[in-house]
Design an enzyme around this catalytic site. Sequence first.
Site, mmCIF file in Angstrom:
data_model
loop_
_atom_site.group_PDB
_atom_site.id
_atom_site.type_symbol
_atom_site.label_atom_id
_atom_site.label_comp_id
_atom_site.label_asym_id
_atom_site.label_seq_id
_atom_site.Cartn_x
_atom_site.Cartn_y
_atom_site.Cartn_z
ATOM 1 C CE LYS A 1 -3.793 1.667 3.030
ATOM 2 N NZ LYS A 1 -4.624 1.259 4.194
ATOM 3 C CB SER B 1 -7.956 3.230 3.337
ATOM 4 O OG SER B 1 -7.086 2.536 4.211
ATOM 5 C CB SER C 1 -7.681 -0.235 5.869
ATOM 6 O OG SER C 1 -8.377 0.974 5.777
HETATM 7 N N1 GLN Z 1 -12.557 3.303 6.741
HETATM 8 C C1 GLN Z 1 -12.005 3.645 8.009
HETATM 9 C C2 GLN Z 1 -11.636 5.096 8.025
HETATM 10 O O1 GLN Z 1 -11.982 5.760 7.124
HETATM 11 C C3 GLN Z 1 -10.830 2.779 8.328
HETATM 12 C C4 GLN Z 1 -9.677 3.062 7.456
HETATM 13 C C5 GLN Z 1 -8.456 2.288 7.833
HETATM 14 O O2 GLN Z 1 -8.517 1.223 8.433
HETATM 15 N N2 GLN Z 1 -7.321 2.858 7.500
HETATM 16 O O3 GLN Z 1 -11.023 5.595 8.906
#
Ligand code: GLN
Length: 483
Positions: free
Chosen positions: A75, A150, A174
């Site tokens: 990532k 994400s 994520s």
């Molecule tokens: N979707 C969640 C957020 O927007 C988690 C994102 C993540 O785990 N980085 O914070």
Amino acid sequence: MELYELTLQQLIKELESKRTNAQAIMTAVMGRINEVDGKVQAFLTLNQTAAMEKAAEFDRQPWPGVIAGIPFAVKDNYCTRGVKTTCASKMLEDFIPPYDAAVVEKLHGAGGILAGKLNMDEFAMGCSTETSAFFPSHNPWDLERVPGGSSGGAAAAVAADEIPLALVSDTGGSARQPASYCGVVGLKPTYGRVSRRGIVAYASSLDQAGIISKDVADAALVLGIIAGHDPRDSTSEKKEVPDYSTVLTTDIKGLKIGYPREYFQQAEGNVGTAVKKALLEFEKMGAIVEEVSLPHSEYALPAYYIIGPAEASSNMGRFDGIRYGQRDNSAENVAELISGSRQRGFGPEVKRRIILGTYVLSSGKYEKYYLQALKVRRLIRDDFTGVFNDYDVIIAPTTPNTAFKIGENASDLITSYRSDIFTVPVNMAGLPAISVPCGLVGGLPVGMQIIAKPFAETTLLNTAYAFEQATDHHQLKPDLGVR
Ligand code: GLN
């Protein structure tokens, strides 16, 4: 089967038996990316030239290591020495780190070859990759849908057979939510199990490195490589790392599984049904399956959207136009330089969270919101601890729904945020969890989430492995029309 379709374990065997070589594998992977990434848009940066050279070097003189000669991707919030690391933000558009994240070092140490960097929501804030400053990624099962977020680029790339392994971060889901939407395996280890050094921080008390792979055996193999204490990350634990891969077993007779009532009540009907069906599989294998309650679940998401942004507002402070990336050169003084750079560098979701986080930490609001959220966090953790007194694992849907359409939630943030209602509590409690595919609904993958006690990754992986061996959901592949 084509080389790009194989799992890590299969690729290792191919290499060992000398039926193929590292260049053939890298060529297959790069060919596949060229073939489908125009549609999927999973990659932000390809490391093609360096990766091909490395593969050639390996074939001339092989080096040892668990994944020696095999491509992987990370990532784009993992620092990679000499390779652009943007966090999918204009702020870091041209940032080239001088060092590798600890886990990238470890994968290199195990002989792996970095093939590229994957798209994500900006600074890992989002549920769909739609907050990426560059472009959204597309779900290989339906290109009009999000791959989740994400780490959507990572899940899409693994699902589309563009890469056999991706490393991600998981702050509120994520690794698991996109894995669920794309029909691949997503593992979030216990908080402190894996070093976070060199992963760009979002919410430090929740962030943990994660793995996206094609199957559970691969996730176990890779966890064994990346887990362990790192003196450069003060939150990493000094605990022995089991050999997850060799202890994998399908014998789960007598395993006690709890399924939380509250989660099933909130899941869409056919998603819940798919996971319930999976529970029957576990009963067939001799596990004991019972309903349990996690009564504070409904407060997890609101509390997360206080704690996450609070920590984010502090972590984002380092992007000031002076030390990294984007700089407003038209500024006439330091204050203008900082605000101008941040104004240009950050997208709307990141700004929203900085404002929210600063607000809940401000004097007078701190007690009302932030402290309150910390108390909720404790209650959520206690809920889990209570259940784990009597049960070995908890099983629930990973997400309440299947992948939504790109743009569908653009004006409705809460609906988008709600895709993490079942993953966020796990981060709040610091627990390990994994999402594995358990079927299709309307042609889209459904993920089953297994949650275990702190540092019980072995139990977690065995439970997932037993299910995988008894079913073939993980073998289903999206049709991208080019195979
Ligand atoms: N979707 C969640 C957020 O927007 C988690 C994102 C993540 O785990 N980085 O914070």
